[in-house]
Scaffold this active site. Structure first.
Site, PDB file in Angstrom:
ATOM      1  N   ASP A  90       0.839  -1.200   0.000  1.00  0.00           N
ATOM      2  CA  ASP A  90       0.000   0.000   0.000  1.00  0.00           C
ATOM      3  C   ASP A  90       0.873   1.248   0.000  1.00  0.00           C
ATOM      4  OD1 ASP A  90      -2.548  -1.456   2.196  1.00  0.00           O
ATOM      5  OD2 ASP A  90      -1.939  -1.855   0.137  1.00  0.00           O
ATOM      6  N   ASP A 113       0.820   4.252  -2.586  1.00  0.00           N
ATOM      7  CA  ASP A 113       0.608   5.654  -2.173  1.00  0.00           C
ATOM      8  C   ASP A 113       1.718   6.555  -2.727  1.00  0.00           C
ATOM      9  OD1 ASP A 113      -0.649   4.680   1.115  1.00  0.00           O
ATOM     10  OD2 ASP A 113      -1.607   4.791  -0.859  1.00  0.00           O
ATOM     11  N   GLU A 148     -25.356 -15.154  -9.638  1.00  0.00           N
ATOM     12  CA  GLU A 148     -24.210 -14.290  -9.276  1.00  0.00           C
ATOM     13  C   GLU A 148     -23.948 -14.439  -7.771  1.00  0.00           C
ATOM     14  OE1 GLU A 148     -25.648 -10.379 -10.151  1.00  0.00           O
ATOM     15  OE2 GLU A 148     -25.694 -10.746 -12.312  1.00  0.00           O
ATOM     16  N   LYS A 168     -23.469 -13.506  -4.177  1.00  0.00           N
ATOM     17  CA  LYS A 168     -24.048 -12.313  -3.527  1.00  0.00           C
ATOM     18  C   LYS A 168     -22.983 -11.666  -2.638  1.00  0.00           C
ATOM     19  CE  LYS A 168     -28.105 -10.753  -0.934  1.00  0.00           C
ATOM     20  NZ  LYS A 168     -27.417 -10.137   0.231  1.00  0.00           N
TER      21      LYS A 168
HETATM   22  N1  LIG Z   1     -25.131  -8.113  -3.382  1.00  0.00           N
HETATM   23  C1  LIG Z   1     -25.084  -8.598  -4.620  1.00  0.00           C
HETATM   24  O1  LIG Z   1     -24.124  -9.257  -5.005  1.00  0.00           O
HETATM   25  C2  LIG Z   1     -26.242  -8.343  -5.531  1.00  0.00           C
HETATM   26  C3  LIG Z   1     -27.318  -7.571  -5.083  1.00  0.00           C
HETATM   27  C4  LIG Z   1     -28.405  -7.332  -5.952  1.00  0.00           C
HETATM   28  C5  LIG Z   1     -29.557  -6.547  -5.540  1.00  0.00           C
HETATM   29  O2  LIG Z   1     -29.628  -6.046  -4.394  1.00  0.00           O
HETATM   30  C6  LIG Z   1     -30.630  -6.371  -6.511  1.00  0.00           C
HETATM   31  C7  LIG Z   1     -31.785  -5.641  -6.189  1.00  0.00           C
HETATM   32  C8  LIG Z   1     -32.775  -5.515  -7.162  1.00  0.00           C
HETATM   33  F1  LIG Z   1     -33.888  -4.832  -6.874  1.00  0.00           F
HETATM   34  C9  LIG Z   1     -32.647  -6.061  -8.433  1.00  0.00           C
HETATM   35  C10 LIG Z   1     -31.500  -6.791  -8.759  1.00  0.00           C
HETATM   36  C11 LIG Z   1     -30.510  -6.943  -7.796  1.00  0.00           C
HETATM   37  O3  LIG Z   1     -29.391  -7.663  -8.129  1.00  0.00           O
HETATM   38  C12 LIG Z   1     -28.375  -7.868  -7.255  1.00  0.00           C
HETATM   39  N2  LIG Z   1     -27.325  -8.606  -7.689  1.00  0.00           N
HETATM   40  C13 LIG Z   1     -26.273  -8.855  -6.866  1.00  0.00           C
HETATM   41  N3  LIG Z   1     -25.230  -9.610  -7.371  1.00  0.00           N
END
Ligand SMILES: NC(=O)c1cc2c(=O)c3cc(F)ccc3oc2nc1N
Length: 332
Positions: A39, A43, A118, A120
């Protein structure tokens, strides 16, 4: 002194090299989670560029990484109205819940629905607006209709482009997060300084973006991962996958851990496959988001007041019971 003064052309060349080095090291850190320099060395590159642009003001470019920091501390955050509401995801806690959701989707729009999964990311939702390719706004979700203007803080996030590859006007939604590597570094620092520790990367990211002084956010290596292009059909996309490919081509950090599934059985298999592997990702996750890929079918399914009907968040068991860590939660 005269001998160290560079010609404007030499200074311009030096600035270009420094910017390329900074971008290169950003990619190593964010995309590969494999930084080559410390880091402090990063910097130092930034300091050199800031110094060079101070000496040669004609070099300053709105897209230069030096334009990320320096905004004054705010008294408070202005309010931002979300033209397209920022909804939250309904949750699924079991395979049964997923099968029920899939049945409801197919009853509404017929069989053969393709889903995209995906990981989250466990951070906080933000909206980024670009006008003619320039970043003009960063905002929190707030209550979904009205959020807070955190543009000065969003600009300090190194993988958020200040300028897109094309002069396009668009809005994306994404998750602001603190990479696990940064979370550990920051908590070690706070431990040494006798400050309360962050309980988890999500709180650390939220606490950093809620700071009124952008210098604080700039001192923390946050990241953003884009998970949605607003009104994607207006940009010529037919599926969510195409929308993420499109924003990635523009230079935005689109979600890369995603996979298209032909049916809910494949979704369930993909969720299982990542149950343990997800812990190796450079960011904290608490589940898998499953979305209908077709934008036309998303429009037909619509949303309730709170959540889209075309997406659901499967929560992994480990996170269902919010595990409270021993660390004192930072009450920011
Ligand atoms: N935290 C996440 O990785 C993530 C969060 C959301 C959302 O909150 C979300 C909220 C909506 F109304 C519609 C799609 C969304 O798609 C999303 N896709 C993600 N990959």
């Amino acid at each position: 002194d005269a001998k160290s003064a560079l010609s404007l052309e030499e200074a311009r060349a030096r600035a270009k090299v420094l910017r390329e080095q900074i971008e290169y090291h950003n990619r190593k850190y964010y995309l590969e989670d494999n930084p080559e320099i410390s880091d402090a060395e990063w910097d130092a590159l930034m300091r050199d560029l800031i110094e060079l642009e101070r000496k040669y003001p004609e070099l300053v470019d709105p897209a230069s990484p030096t334009q990320r920091v320096g905004a004054p501390a705010l008294e408070g955050f202005a309010k931002v109205v979300h033209e397209v509401p920022m909804l939250s995801l309904a949750n699924a806690y079991s395979t049964e819940d997923l099968l029920d959701w899939d049945r409801r989707v197919r009853q509404a729009v017929g069989d053969g629905v393709r889903y995209v999964c995906e990981l989250k990311i466990d951070g906080l939702a933000v909206a980024l607006r670009y006008e003619d390719g320039r970043l003009v706004l960063g905002a929190t979700r707030g209550d979904g209709a009205v959020g807070e203007d955190i543009t000065a803080n969003i600009r300090t996030i190194r993988n958020v482009p200040l300028e897109l590859a094309e002069p396009v006007s668009l809005e994306v939604r994404g998750e602001a997060y603190m990479p696990k590597r940064e979370f550990l570094r920051l908590n070690e620092l706070r431990e040494q300084q006798g400050e309360p520790l962050f309980a988890n990367p999500r709180n650390a990211a939220a606490g950093s973006l809620r700071q009124l002084d952008p210098a604080v956010a700039a001192s923390r290596r946050l990241g953003v991962i884009v998970y949605q292009l607003v009104r994607a059909e207006a940009h010529g996309c037919e599926t969510h996958s195409q929308a993420l490919d499109y924003v990635a081509r523009l230079g935005l950090p689109a979600h890369r851990e995603r996979h298209v599934c032909a049916n809910i059985e494949d979704v369930i298999a993909y969720i299982e496959a990542w149950a343990d592997k997800r812990h190796d990702l450079p960011y904290a996750t608490d589940g898998m988001v499953v979305k209908v890929d077709s934008l036309a079918l998303q429009a037909r399914l619509g949303a309730t007041a709170k959540s889209p009907r075309w997406a659901i968040a499967y929560k992994y068991a480990a996170e269902q019971a919010e595990t409270t860590l021993r660390a004192i939660e930072l009450n920011v």
